[in-house]
Scaffold this active site. Structure first.
Site, PDB file in Angstrom:
ATOM      1  N   HIS A   1      21.984  89.502  24.377  1.00  0.00           N
ATOM      2  CA  HIS A   1      22.820  90.169  25.448  1.00  0.00           C
ATOM      3  C   HIS A   1      21.931  90.486  26.621  1.00  0.00           C
ATOM      4  CE1 HIS A   1      19.877  93.274  24.536  1.00  0.00           C
ATOM      5  NE2 HIS A   1      20.092  93.344  23.442  1.00  0.00           N
ATOM      6  N   GLY A   2      22.340  90.928  27.897  1.00  0.00           N
ATOM      7  CA  GLY A   2      21.747  90.914  28.946  1.00  0.00           C
ATOM      8  C   GLY A   2      20.946  92.130  29.130  1.00  0.00           C
TER       9      GLY A   2
END
Ligand SMILES: *[C@@H]1O[C@H](CO)[C@@H](O)[C@H](O)[C@H]1NC(C)=O
Ligand SMILES: *[C@@H]1O[C@H](CO)[C@@H](O)[C@H](O)[C@H]1NC(C)=O
Ligand SMILES: CC(=O)N[C@H]1CO[C@H](CO)[C@@H](O)[C@@H]1O
Length: 471
Positions: free
Chosen positions: A84-85
């Site tokens: 994920h970012g």
């Protein structure tokens, strides 16, 4: 591109103009990026690993794809395992940040001139703005991380991540059920839409939540009991936390802040370091908290979090990597299918598989593949001999980290290339080739392909395995 969302300039200038030894800084050359930004471990921005993206976040270098120049090859499948970012801190760290800012607000006293100016500024201009409901969620910058990655991958693999393939649902999307991962897969799909020039509403593509696959670590009893819930499994981390290097950082920081040493716990030292990282990765600002650390302090704190990742998620305990067996088998089954010879009447293989998870998903898998295994494991007592280590979590699993498996159809048969964070990465068993024959990769991992049984490794031994004795 990076708006200052917070009135940082005055404060930044105030901080920059401080001249005392501790709070001086070597960051004048690049005032927007803290000089310690590459040492944030798993809280490192993707741009620290690929700085050219700061100039152009869509720049793609086709030369990272390395099928042999002597053979005609075309890519037939891409599996991408993506972290994920950028995200908000989780509740645990939000509470620490609140404790730290409260402590500084109420108990610090500036004795030396520079620290006094710093304290005055932090007190008057920096407000803790983190609230517990933010708990680990994806931030706007994190959405951008995934959108931009999708656009670069679509440019790199136009025949695989094509509009036709995605809209006809030939590309599969699987994700961890955590909010930040679901948001990441949605952002990735938005990025693909943008790449094809569609800017209207959210895409209607689907994804599947699969925690057995992407959060295997929670489902592996041997891992949960032997490492996660085992107080002695992370002994090296505990020792280092109270060891001489960390103590020195703590002492200097207490001095800078004018705090009694015993009030500033190692957790709060880390909270200040994380604050610097979060304000950069969330708001793209150079936080005043960064000025508490020089580069050698940052290296010590980086080592502390690398130790944790090593002993909790990587080579420190064999069961950590073995817990990723389901993901390993899933990837190779997909590659097997994509590489199999077909009659022209048979359906074409899946062109791409996108798997979104966590640093805790990628590290065990990379370890299982035999990567980033240094000669000497990092411990609490060998900090000074570990400067050249390959195991640096900030380089391996920054936000939006991605491990790509690219299968090519070549004249001599299928070939496989691996890339980590968009750079070629070789298989440890086949160190001379970027893109070996797929059958050679299979031979190199034969022991895992024939074994690596989740039931046996994770359930078979109550209490888990001891530490890896053949480090
Ligand atoms: C692309 O990457 C190669 C190495 O893989 C490098 O030599 C080259 O300079 C890069 N080109 C650009 C435009 O960045
Ligand atoms: C906990 O970890 C220690 C050190 O790695 C190991 O020796 C011990 O067997 C583990 N305990 C359990 C219950 O797995
Ligand atoms: C399996 C499959 O249908 N692949 C298609 C993906 O998209 C490219 C470009 O549109 C086609 O050429 C492939 O046939």
């Amino acid at each position: 591109m990076f708006p200052f969302l917070w009135p940082a300039h005055g404060l930044l200038l105030a901080a920059l103009s401080l001249a005392p030894t501790r709070l001086s800084c070597s960051s004048l050359a690049v005032p927007d990026i803290p000089h310690i930004a590459a040492y944030f471990g798993t809280k490192t921005r993707y741009e620290e690993v690929n700085p050219h993206l700061l100039r152009d976040f869509l720049s793609v270098n086709m030369s990272v794809l390395r099928p042999p120049s002597t053979e005609r090859c075309s890519p037939v499948h891409l599996t991408a395992v993506i972290r994920h970012g950028s995200r908000y801190p989780t509740v645990k760290n939000i509470r620490r940040i609140q404790r730290l800012s409260e402590l500084v607000r109420t108990e610090s006293s500036g004795s030396s001139g520079g620290s006094a100016a710093w304290l005055r500024d932090v007190r008057s201009r920096w407000e803790p703005w983190y609230t517990e409901d933010m708990d680990g969620r994806l931030v706007m910058k994190g959405r951008d991380d995934l959108r931009q990655l999708a656009r670069r991958l679509a440019a790199l693999f136009p025949s695989l991540l094509s509009e036709e393939n995605v809209s006809e649902r030939r590309v599969s999307f699987r994700t961890s059920s955590k909010h930040r991962c679901v948001s990441s897969v949605e952002a990735f799909q938005e990025g693909l839409q943008q790449h094809w020039g569609h800017h209207e509403g959210p895409p209607e593509y689907s994804h599947v939540e699969d925690d057995q696959l992407m959060r295997f670590f929670e489902h592996c009893r041997g891992y949960v009991e032997g490492v996660e819930n085992n107080r002695t499994a992370l002994l090296e981390v505990e020792k280092f936390k109270h060891g001489e290097e960390m103590e020195a950082v703590r002492r200097r920081m207490a001095e800078s802040l004018g705090l009694p040493l015993q009030r500033l716990t190692p957790e709060l030292v880390e909270a200040a370091f994380f604050l610097c990282s979060y304000e950069l990765s969330i708001k793209s600002i150079h936080s005043p908290w960064c000025f508490l650390f020089d580069e050698s302090d940052a290296k010590v704190l980086e080592y502390k979090s690398d130790l944790k990742q090593f002993w909790k998620r990587s080579h420190g305990h064999v069961i950590s990597s073995l817990s990723s067996c389901p993901l390993f088998h899933h990837i190779f089954r997909t590659l097997d299918k994509a590489g199999r010879p077909r009659r022209s009447t048979e359906a074409s293989p899946e062109p791409a598989s996108v798997l979104v998870g966590h640093a805790e998903t990628l590290l065990p898998l990379l370890s299982l593949l035999g990567l980033y295994k240094d000669q000497t494991p990092p411990t609490a007592s060998n900090y000074h001999s570990q400067h050249g280590r390959s195991f640096r979590s900030g380089r391996i699993v920054p936000y939006a980290a991605n491990l790509l498996f690219v299968l090519y159809d070549c004249q001599r048969g299928p070939r496989l290339q691996m890339l980590l964070n968009e750079a070629p990465l070789r298989f440890p068993g086949l160190p001379t080739e970027d893109t070996p024959l797929y059958r050679d990769v299979r031979a190199a991992y034969r022991h895992l392909l024939d074994g690596c049984d989740f039931q046996r490794e994770c359930e078979g031994r109550a209490g888990g395995r001891g530490p890896n004795t053949e480090l």
